[in-house]
Write a protein that holds these residues in place. Structure first.
Motif, PDB file in Angstrom:
ATOM      1  N   PRO A 152       0.945  -1.155   0.109  1.00 23.53           N
ATOM      2  CA  PRO A 152       0.047   0.073   0.077  1.00 23.53           C
ATOM      3  C   PRO A 152       0.812   1.269  -0.129  1.00 23.53           C
ATOM      4  O   PRO A 152       1.968   1.322   0.753  1.00 23.53           O
ATOM      5  CB  PRO A 152      -0.834  -0.432   1.386  1.00 23.53           C
ATOM      6  N   GLU A 153       0.316   2.546  -0.754  1.00 19.16           N
ATOM      7  CA  GLU A 153       1.308   3.512  -0.734  1.00 19.16           C
ATOM      8  C   GLU A 153       0.829   4.343   0.432  1.00 19.16           C
ATOM      9  O   GLU A 153       1.883   5.261   0.784  1.00 19.16           O
ATOM     10  CB  GLU A 153       0.804   4.348  -2.306  1.00 19.16           C
ATOM     11  N   CYS A 154       0.057   4.188   1.019  1.00 16.33           N
ATOM     12  CA  CYS A 154      -0.322   4.784   2.324  1.00 16.33           C
ATOM     13  C   CYS A 154      -0.500   3.906   3.556  1.00 16.33           C
ATOM     14  O   CYS A 154      -1.596   3.587   4.080  1.00 16.33           O
ATOM     15  CB  CYS A 154      -1.632   5.751   2.197  1.00 16.33           C
ATOM     16  N   ILE A 156      -6.036   3.963  -3.357  1.00 14.91           N
ATOM     17  CA  ILE A 156      -5.783   5.269  -2.721  1.00 14.91           C
ATOM     18  C   ILE A 156      -4.241   5.562  -3.374  1.00 14.91           C
ATOM     19  O   ILE A 156      -3.269   4.762  -2.945  1.00 14.91           O
ATOM     20  CB  ILE A 156      -5.672   5.319  -1.265  1.00 14.91           C
ATOM     21  N   HIS A 157      -4.006   6.651  -4.099  1.00 18.58           N
ATOM     22  CA  HIS A 157      -2.958   6.855  -4.646  1.00 18.58           C
ATOM     23  C   HIS A 157      -2.294   8.075  -4.037  1.00 18.58           C
ATOM     24  O   HIS A 157      -3.019   9.117  -3.709  1.00 18.58           O
ATOM     25  CB  HIS A 157      -2.777   7.297  -6.253  1.00 18.58           C
ATOM     26  N   ARG A 158      -0.987   8.079  -3.696  1.00 20.78           N
ATOM     27  CA  ARG A 158      -0.372   9.022  -2.902  1.00 20.78           C
ATOM     28  C   ARG A 158       0.595   9.844  -3.908  1.00 20.78           C
ATOM     29  O   ARG A 158       1.268   9.352  -4.553  1.00 20.78           O
ATOM     30  CB  ARG A 158       0.621   8.491  -1.789  1.00 20.78           C
ATOM     31  N   ILE A 159       0.188  11.103  -3.874  1.00 24.75           N
ATOM     32  CA  ILE A 159       0.791  12.132  -4.713  1.00 24.75           C
ATOM     33  C   ILE A 159       2.248  12.031  -4.194  1.00 24.75           C
ATOM     34  O   ILE A 159       2.648  12.376  -3.273  1.00 24.75           O
ATOM     35  CB  ILE A 159       0.161  13.777  -4.899  1.00 24.75           C
ATOM     36  N   CYS A 206      -6.486   3.640 -14.064  1.00 29.03           N
ATOM     37  CA  CYS A 206      -5.668   5.212 -13.895  1.00 29.03           C
ATOM     38  C   CYS A 206      -4.710   5.062 -13.052  1.00 29.03           C
ATOM     39  O   CYS A 206      -3.725   5.665 -13.176  1.00 29.03           O
ATOM     40  CB  CYS A 206      -6.838   6.154 -13.445  1.00 29.03           C
ATOM     41  N   HIS A 207      -4.585   4.378 -11.954  1.00 22.50           N
ATOM     42  CA  HIS A 207      -3.702   4.214 -11.174  1.00 22.50           C
ATOM     43  C   HIS A 207      -2.443   3.823 -11.760  1.00 22.50           C
ATOM     44  O   HIS A 207      -1.236   4.228 -11.520  1.00 22.50           O
ATOM     45  CB  HIS A 207      -3.877   3.285  -9.901  1.00 22.50           C
ATOM     46  N   ASP A 208      -2.625   2.931 -12.738  1.00 22.57           N
ATOM     47  CA  ASP A 208      -1.586   2.176 -13.481  1.00 22.57           C
ATOM     48  C   ASP A 208      -0.943   3.706 -14.191  1.00 22.57           C
ATOM     49  O   ASP A 208       0.050   3.571 -14.625  1.00 22.57           O
ATOM     50  CB  ASP A 208      -2.157   1.021 -14.506  1.00 22.57           C
ATOM     51  N   ILE A 236      -1.168   6.723 -13.979  1.00 21.47           N
ATOM     52  CA  ILE A 236      -0.391   7.650 -13.103  1.00 21.47           C
ATOM     53  C   ILE A 236       0.924   7.232 -13.108  1.00 21.47           C
ATOM     54  O   ILE A 236       2.041   8.153 -13.030  1.00 21.47           O
ATOM     55  CB  ILE A 236      -1.301   7.977 -11.690  1.00 21.47           C
ATOM     56  N   HIS A 237       1.393   5.788 -12.662  1.00 21.53           N
ATOM     57  CA  HIS A 237       2.518   5.594 -12.340  1.00 21.53           C
ATOM     58  C   HIS A 237       3.543   5.140 -13.609  1.00 21.53           C
ATOM     59  O   HIS A 237       4.666   5.440 -13.822  1.00 21.53           O
ATOM     60  CB  HIS A 237       2.673   4.280 -11.559  1.00 21.53           C
ATOM     61  N   HIS A 238       2.815   4.874 -14.806  1.00 21.78           N
ATOM     62  CA  HIS A 238       3.711   4.396 -15.956  1.00 21.78           C
ATOM     63  C   HIS A 238       3.626   5.327 -17.090  1.00 21.78           C
ATOM     64  O   HIS A 238       4.356   5.432 -17.818  1.00 21.78           O
ATOM     65  CB  HIS A 238       2.949   3.048 -16.413  1.00 21.78           C
TER      66      HIS A 238
HETATM   67 ZN    ZN Z   1       0.008   5.489  -6.804  1.00 25.23          ZN
END
Ligand code: ZN
Ligand code: ZN
Length: 133
Positions: free
Chosen positions: A4-6, A39-42, A65-67, A69-71
């Motif tokens: 988890p990112e958070c 939950i994505h952490r900026i 979308c999470h993918d 954001i990172h890729h």
């Molecule tokens: Zn993320």
């Protein structure tokens, strides 16, 4: 599964964050069942104007979308734009999950007091109301 990112968030808090945005991905605005949202952490490093409000550091996004954001990646600037477009209620609910309270609102110096009283008297009949002080 990626970690988890958070890590500071409990599963219950994550769920409440997802509910605060009404189960919609903040990037593509589609509705998803809660398990399909992350939950994505900026990125902290790039988030120079970091504020104390922890709700401005996260985005609720779907897996796809999470993918992206990172890729792709989605620029941090754009992620911050999403944060700043949040409605009052979403912002409030997200802050609640984090237990964050903004400082008490202090009215600006140039506030026009007479206008406030005008408004009061147009909505309430004159009565025993007296200006104190
Ligand atoms: Zn993320
Ligand atoms: Zn999405």
């Amino acid at each position: 599964m990626p970690p988890p990112e958070c890590p500071g968030l409990t599963p219950a808090q994550e769920k409440r964050l997802k509910l605060a945005v009404e189960g919609t991905c903040e990037l593509c605005s589609e509705y998803f069942a809660l398990p399909f949202l992350d939950i994505h952490r900026i990125s902290r490093r790039q988030y120079r104007e970091m504020k104390r409000d922890p709700s401005t550091r996260i985005l609720v996004v779907c897996h796809l979308c999470h993918d992206h954001i990172h890729h792709l990646p989605v620029p941090v600037r754009q992620q911050r734009e999403i944060v700043s477009r949040r409605s009052f209620f979403v912002r409030r609910d997200l802050r609640r999950v984090f237990g964050y309270r903004p400082r008490p609102y202090s009215p600006p110096e140039e506030i026009d007091v007479s206008q406030i009283f005008d408004e009061y008297f147009t909505h309430a009949p004159p009565g025993p109301f007296r200006l104190s002080g």
